[in-house]
Motif scaffolding. Structure first.
Motif, PDB file in Angstrom:
ATOM      1  N   SER A  24       0.828  -1.210   0.000  1.00 55.23           N
ATOM      2  CA  SER A  24       0.000   0.000   0.000  1.00 55.23           C
ATOM      3  C   SER A  24       0.861   1.259   0.000  1.00 55.23           C
ATOM      4  O   SER A  24       0.597   2.210  -0.749  1.00 55.23           O
ATOM      5  CB  SER A  24      -0.935   0.012   1.218  1.00 55.23           C
ATOM      6  OG  SER A  24      -1.810  -1.087   1.178  1.00 55.23           O
ATOM      7  N   LYS A  27       2.461   1.776  -3.353  1.00 53.73           N
ATOM      8  CA  LYS A  27       1.507   2.318  -4.333  1.00 53.73           C
ATOM      9  C   LYS A  27       1.305   3.820  -4.151  1.00 53.73           C
ATOM     10  O   LYS A  27       0.983   4.527  -5.097  1.00 53.73           O
ATOM     11  CB  LYS A  27       0.161   1.592  -4.246  1.00 53.73           C
ATOM     12  CG  LYS A  27       0.227   0.122  -4.616  1.00 53.73           C
ATOM     13  CD  LYS A  27       0.620  -0.066  -6.055  1.00 53.73           C
ATOM     14  CE  LYS A  27       0.647  -1.532  -6.441  1.00 53.73           C
ATOM     15  NZ  LYS A  27       1.161  -1.737  -7.790  1.00 53.73           N
ATOM     16  N   LEU A  28       1.513   4.320  -2.942  1.00 52.22           N
ATOM     17  CA  LEU A  28       1.404   5.765  -2.709  1.00 52.22           C
ATOM     18  C   LEU A  28       2.540   6.543  -3.375  1.00 52.22           C
ATOM     19  O   LEU A  28       2.415   7.730  -3.642  1.00 52.22           O
ATOM     20  CB  LEU A  28       1.385   6.072  -1.208  1.00 52.22           C
ATOM     21  CG  LEU A  28       0.084   5.767  -0.484  1.00 52.22           C
ATOM     22  CD1 LEU A  28       0.291   5.781   1.032  1.00 52.22           C
ATOM     23  CD2 LEU A  28      -1.009   6.748  -0.883  1.00 52.22           C
ATOM     24  N   ARG A 102      -1.247  13.062  -1.533  1.00 50.77           N
ATOM     25  CA  ARG A 102      -1.462  11.634  -1.326  1.00 50.77           C
ATOM     26  C   ARG A 102      -2.646  11.445  -0.383  1.00 50.77           C
ATOM     27  O   ARG A 102      -2.803  12.187   0.592  1.00 50.77           O
ATOM     28  CB  ARG A 102      -0.235  10.953  -0.692  1.00 50.77           C
ATOM     29  CG  ARG A 102       1.065  11.078  -1.489  1.00 50.77           C
ATOM     30  CD  ARG A 102       0.995  10.308  -2.794  1.00 50.77           C
ATOM     31  NE  ARG A 102       2.250  10.262  -3.500  1.00 50.77           N
ATOM     32  CZ  ARG A 102       2.660  11.141  -4.410  1.00 50.77           C
ATOM     33  NH1 ARG A 102       1.914  12.176  -4.729  1.00 50.77           N
ATOM     34  NH2 ARG A 102       3.819  10.978  -5.024  1.00 50.77           N
ATOM     35  N   PHE A 104      -4.742   8.029   1.483  1.00 48.43           N
ATOM     36  CA  PHE A 104      -4.951   6.606   1.708  1.00 48.43           C
ATOM     37  C   PHE A 104      -6.284   6.454   2.411  1.00 48.43           C
ATOM     38  O   PHE A 104      -6.546   7.140   3.402  1.00 48.43           O
ATOM     39  CB  PHE A 104      -3.836   6.007   2.570  1.00 48.43           C
ATOM     40  CG  PHE A 104      -4.092   4.566   2.921  1.00 48.43           C
ATOM     41  CD1 PHE A 104      -3.833   3.564   1.991  1.00 48.43           C
ATOM     42  CD2 PHE A 104      -4.633   4.216   4.147  1.00 48.43           C
ATOM     43  CE1 PHE A 104      -4.106   2.235   2.287  1.00 48.43           C
ATOM     44  CE2 PHE A 104      -4.907   2.890   4.460  1.00 48.43           C
ATOM     45  CZ  PHE A 104      -4.644   1.900   3.524  1.00 48.43           C
ATOM     46  N   ARG A 128      -1.888  10.933  -5.786  1.00 48.76           N
ATOM     47  CA  ARG A 128      -2.206   9.502  -5.787  1.00 48.76           C
ATOM     48  C   ARG A 128      -3.188   9.181  -4.665  1.00 48.76           C
ATOM     49  O   ARG A 128      -3.039   9.660  -3.543  1.00 48.76           O
ATOM     50  CB  ARG A 128      -0.939   8.678  -5.622  1.00 48.76           C
ATOM     51  CG  ARG A 128       0.050   8.896  -6.767  1.00 48.76           C
ATOM     52  CD  ARG A 128       1.292   8.047  -6.622  1.00 48.76           C
ATOM     53  NE  ARG A 128       1.015   6.649  -6.842  1.00 48.76           N
ATOM     54  CZ  ARG A 128       0.930   6.062  -8.046  1.00 48.76           C
ATOM     55  NH1 ARG A 128       1.078   6.782  -9.129  1.00 48.76           N
ATOM     56  NH2 ARG A 128       0.689   4.773  -8.147  1.00 48.76           N
ATOM     57  N   VAL A 130      -4.917   5.817  -2.810  1.00 48.62           N
ATOM     58  CA  VAL A 130      -4.852   4.370  -2.609  1.00 48.62           C
ATOM     59  C   VAL A 130      -5.961   3.988  -1.637  1.00 48.62           C
ATOM     60  O   VAL A 130      -6.111   4.601  -0.576  1.00 48.62           O
ATOM     61  CB  VAL A 130      -3.470   3.927  -2.076  1.00 48.62           C
ATOM     62  CG1 VAL A 130      -3.470   2.435  -1.741  1.00 48.62           C
ATOM     63  CG2 VAL A 130      -2.379   4.256  -3.084  1.00 48.62           C
ATOM     64  N   THR A 183      -5.529   1.751  -6.783  1.00 43.44           N
ATOM     65  CA  THR A 183      -4.700   2.942  -6.932  1.00 43.44           C
ATOM     66  C   THR A 183      -5.139   3.738  -8.150  1.00 43.44           C
ATOM     67  O   THR A 183      -5.354   3.166  -9.223  1.00 43.44           O
ATOM     68  CB  THR A 183      -3.212   2.559  -7.105  1.00 43.44           C
ATOM     69  OG1 THR A 183      -2.817   1.706  -6.037  1.00 43.44           O
ATOM     70  CG2 THR A 183      -2.318   3.799  -7.120  1.00 43.44           C
TER      71      THR A 183
END
Length: 190
Positions: A24, A27-28, A102, A104, A128, A130, A183
Motif C-alpha cells: 500500500s 503504491k502511494l 497523497r 490513503f 495519488r 490508494v 490505486t
C-alpha cells in the motif's frame, strides 16, 4: 525503513499487516515532502510508517474511534514522530481543506463518494489515491465511484498472504484475509 507488525503497539485492535502495508505504501509513491491524508486511520500503521519516509512532509490521520486514537498516539510517541498529526473525527467533514498530494483510505464508513470528491477538489495534480478494500462490496462500490469521477486507469491488486506457523515438527501455512489495493492518479484533465 519498514516497520514490522511486532514493533507496533496495537492491543486487541486489528491492524493492516506488514505485507499489505508495504504494498500500500509502495503504491502511494511517497515523496520526501508529500502530504498524506490517512482516512480511517484505524491503528495508524499506514500513516505512521509513511511518516518515517516523508521527512519534509506530513501525515494527517483521521480516525473516529477512541480506541484507535489511543493506539495511534502511543505509536506516534513510540516512533518519535513530529510530522504525524491526528484528527478525531470522520471523513470527509473533518479532512482539512488544504492542498495535499497523497490520500490513503483504509475505512470510509459509507462516505467513499464524498471522500473521493474531497480528493478531487483539494489534491494537487498528479496526486495519488490508494484504497484498501477487504470486502467485495467495498471493491465494487469504490470502482463505480472512481469511474463516476472520471478515472479510467484504475489499478487493482489482490494481495493474499500466507503465514507459516509451527504445528509440532511441521510448518503449516495459514492465510490472512485477502485484500484489494486500488490505486488511481489524479491527472490534469479529470
Amino acid at each position: 525503513m519498514h516497520i514490522y507488525d511486532k514493533d507496533f503497539i496495537h492491543g486487541e485492535l486489528p491492524m493492516t499487516k506488514q505485507e499489505v502495508r508495504a504494498v500500500s505504501i509502495a503504491k502511494l509513491q511517497l515523496e520526501d515532502d508529500s502530504v498524506l491524508i490517512d482516512v480511517g486511520a484505524g491503528t495508524g500503521t499506514i500513516g505512521i510508517e509513511a511518516a518515517t519516509y516523508i521527512k519534509n512532509g506530513k501525515v494527517i490521520g483521521i480516525e473516529k474511534e477512541e480506541k484507535g486514537l489511543e493506539v495511534i498516539r502511543e505509536n506516534v510517541k513510540k516512533f518519535n514522530l513530529d510530522n504525524y498529526f491526528l484528527i478525531h473525527g470522520r471523513a470527509p467533514e473533518n479532512i482539512p481543506e488544504i492542498n495535499y498530494d497523497r490520500m490513503f483510505i483504509g475505512g470510509s464508513t459509507g462516505g467513499m463518494r464524498e471522500i473521493v470528491a474531497h480528493f478531487m477538489q483539494y489534491s494537487k495534480k498528479n496526486s495519488r489515491l490508494v484504497i484498501n478494500a477487504i470486502t467485495l462490496e467495498t471493491l465494487s462500490s469504490s470502482m463505480e465511484i472512481l469511474k463516476e469521477f472520471g478515472f479510467k486507469d484504475i489499478e487493482v491488486v489482490n494481495l493474499m498472504v500466507g503465514r507459516g506457523k509451527k504445528v509440532g515438527p511441521y510448518t503449516m501455512m495459514y492465510g490472512e484475509n485477502p485484500i484489494y489495493i486500488i490505486t488511481v492518479v489524479k491527472e490534469e484533465k479529470i
